[in-house]
Design a protein around this motif. Structure first.
Motif, mmCIF file in Angstrom:
data_model
loop_
_atom_site.group_PDB
_atom_site.id
_atom_site.type_symbol
_atom_site.label_atom_id
_atom_site.label_comp_id
_atom_site.label_asym_id
_atom_site.label_seq_id
_atom_site.Cartn_x
_atom_site.Cartn_y
_atom_site.Cartn_z
ATOM 1 N N LEU A 57 -48.490 5.262 40.197
ATOM 2 C CA LEU A 57 -49.614 6.162 39.961
ATOM 3 C C LEU A 57 -50.345 6.323 41.291
ATOM 4 N N VAL A 58 -50.552 7.569 41.711
ATOM 5 C CA VAL A 58 -51.120 7.843 43.027
ATOM 6 C C VAL A 58 -52.475 8.522 42.853
ATOM 7 N N ARG A 90 -59.979 2.031 38.799
ATOM 8 C CA ARG A 90 -59.933 0.934 37.814
ATOM 9 C C ARG A 90 -60.467 1.396 36.463
ATOM 10 N N TYR A 91 -61.549 2.146 36.495
ATOM 11 C CA TYR A 91 -62.127 2.667 35.252
ATOM 12 C C TYR A 91 -61.144 3.625 34.580
ATOM 13 N N TYR A 92 -60.489 4.483 35.372
ATOM 14 C CA TYR A 92 -59.485 5.404 34.821
ATOM 15 C C TYR A 92 -58.377 4.624 34.119
ATOM 16 N N LEU A 93 -57.853 3.611 34.785
ATOM 17 C CA LEU A 93 -56.779 2.805 34.195
ATOM 18 C C LEU A 93 -57.242 2.171 32.883
ATOM 19 N N HIS A 97 -55.976 2.798 28.884
ATOM 20 C CA HIS A 97 -55.315 1.599 28.351
ATOM 21 C C HIS A 97 -54.072 1.239 29.154
ATOM 22 N N ILE A 98 -54.200 1.381 30.472
ATOM 23 C CA ILE A 98 -53.123 1.018 31.390
ATOM 24 C C ILE A 98 -53.494 -0.316 32.029
ATOM 25 N N GLN A 103 -49.042 -1.846 36.460
ATOM 26 C CA GLN A 103 -48.874 -0.475 36.929
ATOM 27 C C GLN A 103 -49.018 -0.432 38.450
ATOM 28 N N ALA A 104 -47.951 -0.028 39.123
ATOM 29 C CA ALA A 104 -48.034 0.149 40.578
ATOM 30 C C ALA A 104 -48.949 1.338 40.867
#
Length: 124
Positions: A57-58, A90-93, A97-98, A103-104
């Protein structure tokens, strides 16, 4: 190349940002990245583009400067800005629920200086 295409007139700062974010998205898609999300907002901040390159994820910060007189677009991504982007990622992840441990992720910058596009992978 027509200077108007490199530096088109903009009615406001937001339209300029949207233009360069769209340019960056098209450029990155041509490089094989897959679009996930644009302009993700939360209380922590904003992520310009989120894309996927294979299993990674970029998170992409898009910056524009008309000239390099004050250090250019890359230097405008200060340590404080980097911290804010990481915090927002971090909040997005978490909101998706990632599990960030599984998750790289990486942080890239696409910058535009004097009409020139540069892509810095793993910028911070």
């Amino acid at each position: 190349m027509n200077q108007h295409l490199l530096n088109p007139p903009f009615s406001n700062r937001r339209s300029k940002g949207q233009h360069y974010e769209q340019q960056a998205r098209c450029f990155l898609e041509q490089q094989g990245l897959l679009f996930v999300c644009a302009n993700y907002h939360c209380r922590q901040g904003e992520l310009d583009l989120i894309m996927r390159e294979r299993d990674t994820l970029v998170f992409i910060e898009v910056r524009f400067r008309a000239s390099r007189d004050y250090g250019g677009a890359l230097s405008s991504v200060t340590p404080a800005k980097q911290h804010k982007i990481r915090h927002t990622a971090r909040y997005y992840l978490m909101s998706q629920h990632i599990n960030e441990a599984h998750q790289a992720c990486r942080f890239d910058i696409v910058s535009y200086d004097d009409g020139q596009c540069s892509w810095l992978k793993n910028a911070f």
